[in-house]
Design an enzyme around this catalytic site. Structure first.
Site, PDB file in Angstrom:
ATOM      1  N   HIS A 184      23.442  31.444  38.708  1.00  0.00           N
ATOM      2  CA  HIS A 184      22.571  31.498  39.884  1.00  0.00           C
ATOM      3  C   HIS A 184      22.531  30.192  40.627  1.00  0.00           C
ATOM      4  CE1 HIS A 184      21.230  35.386  40.384  1.00  0.00           C
ATOM      5  NE2 HIS A 184      20.824  35.515  39.137  1.00  0.00           N
ATOM      6  N   ARG A 286      34.688  42.406  48.190  1.00  0.00           N
ATOM      7  CA  ARG A 286      34.674  42.669  46.749  1.00  0.00           C
ATOM      8  C   ARG A 286      33.771  43.875  46.483  1.00  0.00           C
ATOM      9  NH1 ARG A 286      34.561  36.501  46.449  1.00  0.00           N
ATOM     10  NH2 ARG A 286      36.209  35.916  45.000  1.00  0.00           N
ATOM     11  N   ARG A 322      39.005  45.429  48.838  1.00  0.00           N
ATOM     12  CA  ARG A 322      39.636  45.506  47.523  1.00  0.00           C
ATOM     13  C   ARG A 322      38.983  46.639  46.737  1.00  0.00           C
ATOM     14  NH1 ARG A 322      39.199  40.368  43.734  1.00  0.00           N
ATOM     15  NH2 ARG A 322      37.029  40.926  43.477  1.00  0.00           N
ATOM     16  N   GLU A 416      47.515  37.833  41.520  1.00  0.00           N
ATOM     17  CA  GLU A 416      46.595  37.024  40.713  1.00  0.00           C
ATOM     18  C   GLU A 416      47.185  36.732  39.350  1.00  0.00           C
ATOM     19  OE1 GLU A 416      42.302  38.273  41.518  1.00  0.00           O
ATOM     20  OE2 GLU A 416      43.284  40.185  41.175  1.00  0.00           O
ATOM     21  N   ASN A 439      41.857  32.127  42.228  1.00  0.00           N
ATOM     22  CA  ASN A 439      40.947  31.892  41.091  1.00  0.00           C
ATOM     23  C   ASN A 439      41.585  32.440  39.814  1.00  0.00           C
ATOM     24  OD1 ASN A 439      39.251  31.199  43.181  1.00  0.00           O
ATOM     25  ND2 ASN A 439      38.135  33.128  43.163  1.00  0.00           N
ATOM     26  N   ASP A 440      41.997  33.706  39.883  1.00  0.00           N
ATOM     27  CA  ASP A 440      42.620  34.294  38.697  1.00  0.00           C
ATOM     28  C   ASP A 440      44.038  33.767  38.492  1.00  0.00           C
ATOM     29  OD1 ASP A 440      40.823  35.986  37.265  1.00  0.00           O
ATOM     30  OD2 ASP A 440      40.738  37.255  39.043  1.00  0.00           O
ATOM     31  N   ARG A 450      38.192  30.991  33.550  1.00  0.00           N
ATOM     32  CA  ARG A 450      37.569  30.458  34.758  1.00  0.00           C
ATOM     33  C   ARG A 450      36.057  30.299  34.627  1.00  0.00           C
ATOM     34  NH1 ARG A 450      38.387  35.409  39.053  1.00  0.00           N
ATOM     35  NH2 ARG A 450      36.603  34.544  40.158  1.00  0.00           N
ATOM     36  N   CYS A 487      42.915  34.490  49.285  1.00  0.00           N
ATOM     37  CA  CYS A 487      41.495  34.836  49.282  1.00  0.00           C
ATOM     38  C   CYS A 487      40.749  34.220  48.102  1.00  0.00           C
ATOM     39  CB  CYS A 487      41.295  36.351  49.319  1.00  0.00           C
ATOM     40  SG  CYS A 487      41.945  37.168  47.862  1.00  0.00           S
TER      41      CYS A 487
HETATM   42  C1  PEP Z   1      40.654  35.524  42.840  1.00  0.00           C
HETATM   43  O1  PEP Z   1      40.856  35.811  41.669  1.00  0.00           O
HETATM   44  O2  PEP Z   1      41.060  34.468  43.382  1.00  0.00           O
HETATM   45  C2  PEP Z   1      39.880  36.425  43.705  1.00  0.00           C
HETATM   46  C3  PEP Z   1      39.782  36.216  44.991  1.00  0.00           C
HETATM   47  O3  PEP Z   1      39.235  37.463  43.099  1.00  0.00           O
HETATM   48  P1  PEP Z   1      37.880  37.269  42.261  1.00  0.00           P
HETATM   49  O4  PEP Z   1      37.439  35.844  42.427  1.00  0.00           O
HETATM   50  O5  PEP Z   1      36.924  38.242  42.798  1.00  0.00           O
HETATM   51  O6  PEP Z   1      38.348  37.587  40.883  1.00  0.00           O
HETATM   52 MG    MG Z   2      40.455  37.806  40.962  1.00  0.00          MG
END
Ligand code: PEP
Ligand code: MG
Length: 556
Positions: A184, A286, A322, A416, A439-440, A450, A487
């Protein structure tokens, strides 16, 4: 000078004196109560109800996302199953304080064991318990300090009740020793654009009053900074402030190359703010965020309402939706029922949807219906639909064919997983576009969870291994004449955004609060510059030297 590392939220930089959050109350003793069980029950009921009402009042004052969070906390306080647990302990002759402490702790353990999004709600539960126990003891609840001047708040993990009412004129930045990027603290810091670093394990040693620099863009707290470092931080903070007030234009490089700047959204309610901040459309919606607390799959009708609202907010603009990305950090009970040792490597994303294909088919139906309905009203968007966690060419072909069956005109995949990046030339034979989730992609390339603070230093999209994979996808996009968006959070880093464009990204999508910084940064470089800066980063051995090399190349 020393550097403490954590996960930066947003891109801000701030400096100032530290003020630490008061330590939690000591745990109550489990000695038998001297009161009757009835008296203790009355005390607990009064305290729980007072705390719930206070949380609701704080929520009403704060409004927005904070209100939802605080109301959820008020509901946690009065949860009937918690009440049953507390009563069971009171019936054994325990004190009200101990019964509350122990019952909440057992709930906390259950939530923590669930991990991911629910695990990070454990801090919310701790906060409610502390407030109830403080009330029972007649002492003030632990909370935000007030040293009488602006300060950098250092805490274990902030509870929503604290973040909601932070006085932004006084709090220059937040540092937490625990909590991940979906805690949070992180969510509210993003919403309120507070400079924040979470999971800074070594911040425990910071002393009240010492001056530090908090740099969210690089995830570093600098202690005992030199005068030169303080001045550099000040210059960056001023540059950010002027980027925020610069005119809103479409995303472009200095030579006029278009780089559309899009918004990442998790709820159609965020659309108006995104448009106000200059989002040219949505690069990642998302959908799983709409259903995180649902135990049952949403109906077509429920989904259609949300998607119509979203598409209606971006008439004529690109909106990339998505399909549900369930699993690991975002478990959905109706898609992920089995316990998995490594959920990030398990049945998540498209794999989970394929295992429950009815849910995927219903989602595509809802999207196609929302698209048709908004177009019929004359206010349709340009709907693109993509699948998360695609790891093979076969999965790509499966998803694109299925989406087409439902009349989705533009169907693509998220890249990803390294396998999709490495075979991007074949993936893009089938998909209309690719969107790189950095991110992934970083998590899977560096084998670093992560959500885990202890491996946060590996979770750095500047790593040249990640950049090479991005280059692979960029080149495949160019060869096929197909768009490659970004993204993940990386797109929100102003200099990394330039590097990503240099590697072949054709659009960038990010939290809307990051748009101004990235827009200003792109305008400083031509496409040739971007390619040259990207080459410099690619040639480095690790993330830190890639960032340094890019900075040096950008300064030339
Ligand atoms: C990512 O993995 O970079 C992504 C945009 O999806 P999320 O962060 O929702 O897993
Ligand atoms: Mg992702």
């Amino acid at each position: 000078m020393a550097e403490l590392r954590g996960v930066g939220i947003g891109l801000g930089v701030a400096q100032g004196p530290v003020a630490r959050m008061a330590e939690p109350l000591p745990a109550p003793s489990d000695a038998p109560s001297e009161r009757t069980a009835d008296d203790e029950t009355t005390r607990v009921r009064e305290a729980v109800s007072a705390v719930a009402r206070e949380l609701e009042q704080r929520g009403a004052l704060a409004g927005g996302a904070a209100q939802d969070v605080l109301e959820a906390q008020a509901m946690m306080a009065e949860d009937p199953s918690l009440e049953t647990e507390i009563d069971a302990r009171l019936a054994q002759g325990k004190t009200a304080e101990w019964a509350v402490h122990d019952a909440f702790a057992s709930f906390r353990d259950t939530l923590t064991a669930m991990g991911g999004y629910l695990g990070e709600r454990a801090a919310d539960l701790d906060d409610v318990a502390q407030r109830v126990i403080a009330r029972l003891r007649g002492v003030p609840a632990p909370g935000v300090p007030d040293p009488g001047h602006p300060f950098i708040l250092v805490a274990k993990d902030l509870a929503p009740a604290d973040t909601a009412l932070l006085d932004l004129d006084k709090v220059l930045a937040l540092i937490t020793t625990e909590g991940g990027p979906t805690s949070h603290t992180a969510i509210l810091a993003r919403e309120k654009s507070i400079v924040a670093l979470v999971g800074v394990v070594d911040a425990k040693g910071l002393r009240d009053g010492e001056t530090v620099i908090v740099d969210a863009a690089s995830g570093v707290v600098t202690t005992e900074p030199t005068a030169e470092e303080l001045e550099r931080a000040q210059t960056r903070a001023q540059a950010r402030a002027s980027a925020a007030s610069a005119p809103i234009t479409d995303g472009a490089l200095a030579d006029g190359t278009d780089v559309p700047l899009l918004a990442n959204l998790g709820n159609p309610d965020g659309a108006a703010d995104a448009v106000a901040l200059g989002a040219q459309g949505v690069g990642l919606f998302r959908t799983e965020f709409l259903f995180l607390s649902s135990s049952q799959a949403p109906t077509i009708e429920q989904q259609r309402v949300s998607y119509e609202k979203l598409l209606g907010a971006f008439p004529g603009k690109k909106v990339v939706v998505r399909v549900l990305d369930a699993g690991a950090d975002k478990p959905l009970p109706f898609l992920n029922d089995a316990h998995e040792e490594n959920p990030a490597l398990g049945l998540r994303g498209l794999r989970a949807l394929r295992a429950s294909e009815d849910i995927l088919r219903e989602q595509l139906t809802a999207l196609a219906e929302a698209d048709a309905a908004t177009r019929a009203n004359g206010g349709g968007a340009d709907l693109w639909v993509m699948a998360p966690m695609v790891s093979t060419v076969e999965e790509t072909a499966y998803f694109v064919a299925l989406a087409r069956d439902y009349g989705i005109k533009t169907a693509g995949v998220m890249v990803e997983v390294p396998s999709s990046a490495l075979l991007a030339d074949r993936v893009l034979k089938h998909a209309d576009f690719a969107s790189i989730g950095t991110n992934d992609l970083t998590q899977y390339t560096l084998a670093a969870d992560r959500l885990l603070g202890s491996v946060a230093s590996f979770q750095d999209p500047w790593h040249p291994a990640v950049l090479r994979l991005v280059r692979e996808v960029g080149a495949a996009g160019q060869a096929h004449g197909k768009p490659v968006g970004i993204c993940g959070e990386a797109a929100a880093d102003p200099l990394l955004a330039v590097v990503l464009v240099g590697l072949g990204a054709t659009s960038l999508s990010m939290a809307p609060t990051a748009l101004a910084d990235v827009r200003a940064s792109l305008l400083e470089y031509s496409l040739d510059d971007a390619r040259r800066i990207a080459e410099a980063a690619l040639a480095a051995d690790d993330a830190t030297s890639a960032r340094d090399a890019a900075r040096a190349a950008a300064a030339r």
